[in-house]
Scaffold this motif. Structure first.
Motif: not given
Ligand code: DC
Length: 220
Positions: A31-33, A35-36, A87, A92, A95-96, A99, A105, A127-128, A180, A183
């Motif tokens: 899921t990070g990808a 947000f990236r 990457r 990254g 993305a944070s 996010a 979201r 947050d899975i 992270d 927030r």
């Molecule tokens: O896992 P990662 O480094 O690829 O994630 C990049 C950013 O995306 C991370 O710092 C916060 C956000 N993120 C998020 O808020 N919720 C998720 N489920 C996954 C990533």
């Protein structure tokens, strides 16, 4: 069957999730990808990462989708495969920042839940276990000390021929974790029913074996 793996940046979630999903024959959802991809989109359009309104508007007009080539996740932005651009450390960190935006979201939440509904998944993120898949059969909170996480990242970059500064890497990691974890919406935290795995002094095989054992106990 859904397995959730959450934890801070650089804890080894994606490495472990890839191995575990391959062993179980499940799909790995990174899921990070996603947000990236949103962050990359903003960077391409030269949008200030702090301009939440503009990012929310652009994100609702953009199409982010996931396809699997073999068992490798590819991320598409408006039909273009952008996986290989995602990457970088800069992406990254950005993305944070994006996010934190509720609209971002919410768009990605729908995509994540749909993938989990339609497939057996190992899904990693922040947050899975707490938010995206509260009913996941197994939840793991995978962590390691910031010093160990920085050293792993440092070694990866050195192996690629770069000359990074380990203190800067650790500082970025700590900053990203703080953002992270603090927030307002879906912050990173261990779900009440998640199993804590601290990989600071564990090998990849040890972590993988532990999660596979827990997955089998959970019915995988
Ligand atoms: O896992 P990662 O480094 O690829 O994630 C990049 C950013 O995306 C991370 O710092 C916060 C956000 N993120 C998020 O808020 N919720 C998720 N489920 C996954 C990533």
């Amino acid at each position: 069957m859904n397995i959730a793996i959450d934890g801070p940046a650089g804890a080894g979630k994606s490495t472990i999730a890839k191995i575990v999903s391959a062993k179980l024959g499940y799909i790995y959802v990174d899921t990070g990808a996603m947000f990236r991809a949103v962050a990359y989109n903003c960077a391409q359009l030269d949008i200030d990462p702090e301009d939440s309104d503009r990012i929310a508007a652009v994100s609702s007009e953009s199409d982010i989708s996931i396809k699997y080539v073999g068992d490798v996740q590819r991320v598409f932005l408006n039909g273009t495969d952008v996986t290989d651009h995602l990457r970088d450390e800069a992406v990254g960190n950005m993305a944070s920042v994006v996010a934190r935006i509720p609209e971002v979201r919410s768009i990605l939440l729908d995509l994540q839940r749909k993938l989990a509904r339609e497939n057996d998944v190992v899904m990693d993120g922040r947050d899975i276990g707490t938010c995206v898949l509260p009913d996941a059969e197994l939840k793991i909170y995978l962590t390691a000390s910031s010093a160990v996480r920085a050293k792993r990242r440092y070694d990866e970059l050195v192996a690629k021929g770069e000359t990074p500064d380990i203190d800067v890497i650790e500082k970025d990691i700590i900053e990203r974790d703080e953002r992270d974890m603090n927030r307002d919406i879906a912050p990173l935290k261990q779900a009440d029913d998640a199993v804590l795995v601290d990989s600071s002094y564990m090998t990849i095989d040890e972590v993988t074996d532990r999660i596979i054992t827990l997955a089998r106990e959970a019915g995988a």
